[in-house]
Design a protein around this motif. Structure first.
Motif, short mmCIF file in Angstrom:
data_model
loop_
_atom_site.label_atom_id
_atom_site.label_comp_id
_atom_site.label_asym_id
_atom_site.label_seq_id
_atom_site.Cartn_x
_atom_site.Cartn_y
_atom_site.Cartn_z
N LEU A 1 0.64 -1.13 -0.26
CA LEU A 1 -0.07 -0.19 -0.06
C LEU A 1 1.22 1.30 -0.34
N TYR A 2 1.55 2.00 -0.87
CA TYR A 2 2.16 2.98 -1.03
C TYR A 2 1.13 4.58 -0.81
N LEU A 3 2.07 5.07 0.00
CA LEU A 3 1.11 6.38 -0.21
C LEU A 3 1.64 7.85 -0.67
N LEU A 4 1.39 8.22 -1.67
CA LEU A 4 1.05 8.76 -2.56
C LEU A 4 1.54 10.30 -2.17
N PRO A 5 2.31 11.05 -2.21
CA PRO A 5 2.68 12.78 -1.79
C PRO A 5 1.57 13.38 -2.98
N VAL A 6 1.19 14.64 -2.90
CA VAL A 6 0.86 15.39 -4.33
C VAL A 6 1.45 16.63 -3.98
N THR A 7 1.31 17.62 -4.81
CA THR A 7 1.75 18.94 -4.46
C THR A 7 0.41 19.76 -3.65
N LEU A 8 1.34 20.72 -3.13
CA LEU A 8 0.00 21.73 -2.15
C LEU A 8 -0.83 21.91 -3.33
N GLY A 9 -0.94 22.59 -4.96
CA GLY A 9 -1.58 23.75 -5.21
C GLY A 9 -0.54 23.10 -6.91
N ASP A 10 -0.36 24.18 -7.63
CA ASP A 10 -0.37 24.11 -9.22
C ASP A 10 1.57 23.75 -9.10
N THR A 11 1.92 23.63 -8.15
CA THR A 11 3.25 23.40 -7.97
C THR A 11 4.13 22.53 -8.55
N PRO A 12 4.37 22.74 -10.18
CA PRO A 12 5.33 21.62 -11.13
C PRO A 12 5.41 19.99 -10.28
N ILE A 13 5.42 19.07 -10.60
CA ILE A 13 5.20 17.64 -10.06
C ILE A 13 7.43 17.70 -10.01
N ALA A 14 7.39 18.46 -10.63
CA ALA A 14 9.83 17.88 -10.58
C ALA A 14 10.15 18.70 -9.62
N ASN A 15 9.40 19.95 -8.71
CA ASN A 15 10.09 20.73 -8.23
C ASN A 15 10.00 20.02 -6.46
N VAL A 16 9.29 19.50 -6.38
CA VAL A 16 8.77 18.72 -5.25
C VAL A 16 8.53 17.05 -4.88
N LEU A 17 8.26 16.82 -6.18
CA LEU A 17 8.23 14.89 -6.42
C LEU A 17 9.64 14.33 -7.11
N PRO A 18 9.92 13.51 -6.44
CA PRO A 18 11.24 12.37 -6.63
C PRO A 18 10.55 12.17 -7.67
N ALA A 19 11.61 11.58 -8.78
CA ALA A 19 11.48 11.00 -9.99
C ALA A 19 10.54 9.38 -9.88
N TYR A 20 11.28 8.76 -9.07
CA TYR A 20 11.25 7.74 -7.98
C TYR A 20 9.43 7.02 -7.69
N ASN A 21 8.83 8.34 -7.49
CA ASN A 21 7.18 8.08 -7.09
C ASN A 21 6.52 8.08 -8.42
N LYS A 22 7.20 9.01 -9.58
CA LYS A 22 6.26 8.11 -10.67
C LYS A 22 6.57 7.36 -11.20
N GLU A 23 7.99 6.34 -10.68
CA GLU A 23 7.87 5.25 -11.03
C GLU A 23 7.03 3.80 -10.49
N ILE A 24 6.43 4.33 -9.62
CA ILE A 24 6.06 3.82 -8.49
C ILE A 24 4.40 3.68 -9.42
N ILE A 25 3.80 5.19 -9.41
CA ILE A 25 2.40 5.25 -9.24
C ILE A 25 2.16 5.09 -11.47
N LEU A 26 3.74 4.76 -11.82
CA LEU A 26 2.85 3.63 -12.98
C LEU A 26 2.59 2.38 -13.23
N GLY A 27 2.75 2.11 -11.84
CA GLY A 27 2.79 0.70 -11.85
C GLY A 27 1.20 0.01 -10.97
N ILE A 28 1.34 1.04 -10.80
CA ILE A 28 -0.57 0.66 -9.92
C ILE A 28 -2.28 1.21 -10.78
N LYS A 29 -2.38 0.01 -10.46
CA LYS A 29 -4.43 0.41 -10.97
C LYS A 29 -4.78 0.67 -10.26
#
Length: 234
Positions: free
Chosen positions: A5-33
């Motif tokens: 069960l992965y706990l996935l943080p999101v941005t606090l507003g319209d901040t660009p993803i790359a500014n606040v979330l590691p690239a690793y998070n994207k890898e995990i998200i792409l593996g979840i349905k």
């Protein structure tokens, strides 16, 4: 990718993803349905922001908010028990921190299912970092009472904890009542007590200022529609 069960943080507003979330998070998200989410529409927007190629129609969303029944929540983890990773997405910031996601995480822990929190922005932690207040001992209280008498009493209690325990006290308010909150803190607390106002954290127009209440008097910022966190300390 480990089943969890992965706990996935999101941005606090319209901040660009790359500014606040590691690239690793994207890898995990792409593996979840399967996603347990506070709001389906905002979760869909977030996932498309992470990767526009994600096919939203292939995903399953389970709403988790104040209207979700305990019986529904209890059944949400079936895909995980069947060997499918799941993700928890909050409306903003980190899931399960001042967030209904904590309910499903508690169930996962009771069932001995693996829980993996991922790195991302927490307005609570970031406000403590930027305040200059005690980061060794602090307490987050969420929303304070709406009724004026109860609110003033609560503010005095929190201020007393500041002086008795040297503990930073943190609370929030609905954005349209931010001005009233600032004025109530000014009325309830001592002139020498320090107030930090942290708004739009990680977003454009970020505002983090710490002053004594005596210094704040007559100089509060206009933050009527902006998400704010308030911190008091000595």
């Amino acid at each position: 990718m480990e089943i969890a069960l992965y706990l996935l943080p999101v941005t606090l507003g319209d901040t660009p993803i790359a500014n606040v979330l590691p690239a690793y998070n994207k890898e995990i998200i792409l593996g979840i349905k399967h996603f347990i989410v506070e709001d389906v529409r905002s979760a869909r927007r977030f996932l498309k922001k992470v990767d526009s190629s994600i096919n939203i129609d292939e995903l399953t969303f389970y709403p988790l908010n104040k209207h979700t029944s305990p019986d529904d929540i209890a059944g949400y983890l079936k895909p995980l028990e069947q060997g499918n990773s799941m993700g928890v997405i909050s409306e903003a910031g980190c899931p399960a921190v001042a967030d209904p996601g904590a309910d499903v995480v508690a169930i996962a822990q009771r069932r001995d299912l693996k829980v993996v929190p991922l790195v991302g922005p927490s307005s609570i932690i970031l406000s403590v970092m930027g305040s200059g207040f005690n980061g060794q001992s602090f307490a987050f209280h969420g929303y304070l009472p709406i009724e004026a008498g109860d609110r003033m009493k609560r503010l005095k209690e929190l201020e007393q904890r500041v002086y008795n325990e040297s503990e930073t006290q943190i609370f929030i308010e609905t954005p349209y009542r931010n001005g009233k909150m600032m004025e109530d803190v000014l009325k309830a607390c001592r002139p020498q007590t320090k107030l930090c106002i942290a708004a739009n954290i990680t977003c454009e127009g970020e505002y983090i200022k710490t002053k004594t209440l005596k210094e704040w008097k007559g100089h509060f910022p206009e933050l009527g529609k902006v998400p704010c966190i308030f911190l008091i300390y000595k």
